[in-house]
Design a protein around this motif. Sequence first.
Motif, PDB file in Angstrom:
ATOM      1  N   GLY A   1      39.478  34.569   2.709  1.00 32.14           N
ATOM      2  CA  GLY A   1      40.652  34.550   1.756  1.00 32.14           C
ATOM      3  C   GLY A   1      41.890  34.397   2.517  1.00 32.14           C
ATOM      4  O   GLY A   1      41.741  34.229   3.731  1.00 32.14           O
ATOM      5  N   PRO A   2      42.694  33.912   1.870  1.00 32.21           N
ATOM      6  CA  PRO A   2      44.303  33.559   3.001  1.00 32.21           C
ATOM      7  C   PRO A   2      44.786  34.631   3.671  1.00 32.21           C
ATOM      8  O   PRO A   2      44.465  35.825   2.956  1.00 32.21           O
ATOM      9  CB  PRO A   2      45.367  33.068   1.664  1.00 32.21           C
ATOM     10  CG  PRO A   2      44.670  34.091   0.223  1.00 32.21           C
ATOM     11  CD  PRO A   2      43.198  34.202   0.130  1.00 32.21           C
ATOM     12  N   VAL A   3      45.357  34.807   4.478  1.00 30.78           N
ATOM     13  CA  VAL A   3      45.691  35.696   5.502  1.00 30.78           C
ATOM     14  C   VAL A   3      47.467  35.616   4.880  1.00 30.78           C
ATOM     15  O   VAL A   3      48.454  34.447   4.478  1.00 30.78           O
ATOM     16  CB  VAL A   3      46.065  34.686   6.859  1.00 30.78           C
ATOM     17  CG1 VAL A   3      46.766  35.748   7.753  1.00 30.78           C
ATOM     18  CG2 VAL A   3      44.137  34.604   6.972  1.00 30.78           C
ATOM     19  N   VAL A   4      47.746  36.627   4.719  1.00 28.77           N
ATOM     20  CA  VAL A   4      49.129  37.436   4.305  1.00 28.77           C
ATOM     21  C   VAL A   4      49.826  37.171   5.753  1.00 28.77           C
ATOM     22  O   VAL A   4      50.034  37.676   6.425  1.00 28.77           O
ATOM     23  CB  VAL A   4      49.375  38.412   3.713  1.00 28.77           C
ATOM     24  CG1 VAL A   4      50.653  38.518   2.765  1.00 28.77           C
ATOM     25  CG2 VAL A   4      48.594  38.193   2.018  1.00 28.77           C
ATOM     26  N   LEU A   5      50.698  36.604   5.724  1.00 26.82           N
ATOM     27  CA  LEU A   5      52.360  36.281   6.267  1.00 26.82           C
ATOM     28  C   LEU A   5      53.752  37.013   5.940  1.00 26.82           C
ATOM     29  O   LEU A   5      54.154  36.960   4.966  1.00 26.82           O
ATOM     30  CB  LEU A   5      52.920  35.101   6.947  1.00 26.82           C
ATOM     31  CG  LEU A   5      51.460  34.183   7.111  1.00 26.82           C
ATOM     32  CD1 LEU A   5      52.270  32.256   7.074  1.00 26.82           C
ATOM     33  CD2 LEU A   5      51.009  34.247   8.541  1.00 26.82           C
ATOM     34  N   VAL A   6      53.808  38.611   7.014  1.00 28.94           N
ATOM     35  CA  VAL A   6      54.485  39.430   6.933  1.00 28.94           C
ATOM     36  C   VAL A   6      55.693  39.457   7.745  1.00 28.94           C
ATOM     37  O   VAL A   6      55.477  39.136   8.674  1.00 28.94           O
ATOM     38  CB  VAL A   6      53.908  40.638   6.232  1.00 28.94           C
ATOM     39  CG1 VAL A   6      55.426  42.009   5.799  1.00 28.94           C
ATOM     40  CG2 VAL A   6      53.093  40.568   5.707  1.00 28.94           C
ATOM     41  N   GLY A   7      57.549  39.057   7.706  1.00 29.87           N
ATOM     42  CA  GLY A   7      57.858  39.093   8.638  1.00 29.87           C
ATOM     43  C   GLY A   7      59.097  37.884   7.974  1.00 29.87           C
ATOM     44  O   GLY A   7      59.110  37.842   6.906  1.00 29.87           O
ATOM     45  N   GLY A   8      60.133  37.791   9.020  1.00 31.22           N
ATOM     46  CA  GLY A   8      60.865  36.851   8.840  1.00 31.22           C
ATOM     47  C   GLY A   8      60.664  35.732   8.581  1.00 31.22           C
ATOM     48  O   GLY A   8      60.153  35.090   8.896  1.00 31.22           O
ATOM     49  N   ALA A   9      62.094  34.694   7.720  1.00 31.35           N
ATOM     50  CA  ALA A   9      61.256  33.510   7.711  1.00 31.35           C
ATOM     51  C   ALA A   9      61.012  32.221   8.496  1.00 31.35           C
ATOM     52  O   ALA A   9      60.686  31.438   7.848  1.00 31.35           O
ATOM     53  CB  ALA A   9      62.928  32.933   6.512  1.00 31.35           C
TER      54      ALA A   9
END
Length: 161
Positions: free
Chosen positions: A111-119
């Motif tokens: 599945g897709p990787v969720v990116l968590v952080g600043g833009a």
Amino acid sequence: FLLPGTHSKLVDVEDGRIVAFRTFMTGEVFAALRGHTILGRMMADTGGAGPGFARGVAAGAAAPSPGALLSLLFSARTLRLFDEIDAAAAFDYLSGLLIGAELAEMRGAAGPVVLVGGADLQERYRTAASLLAIATIPAPPAVVRAGHLAIARHAGLVARA
């Protein structure tokens, strides 16, 4: 989940539970190389993922071993010495090398990787992941704040709402 930063975190989750947690010193190594080695003296900060970035991502992801990555790092210098990339592209190339090597660890993610952080870092990592055919989705902007608040409430540090 991927939380890029000075010390990027890769969190594998199955059925709502963390099953693996890895930390990568990608940002710190980049800062050290940029600020305290011969490589840094030959670069200019671009502020974004410029033309050397894709080249670096591909090379970093293709490194067959940690030793190969160490050798590839020096290529940021030789490419500059032979005028194959300019100072701005060298910055992006080095960034791409390190991020590409980190993301190579996620190939085959379910599945897709969720990116968590600043833009800004989300965009750099999203670009690199796309180059490596790794699907990503951005986490909502306030998710880090919400997570910290939930942890503080659970620990009794903050009153429950």
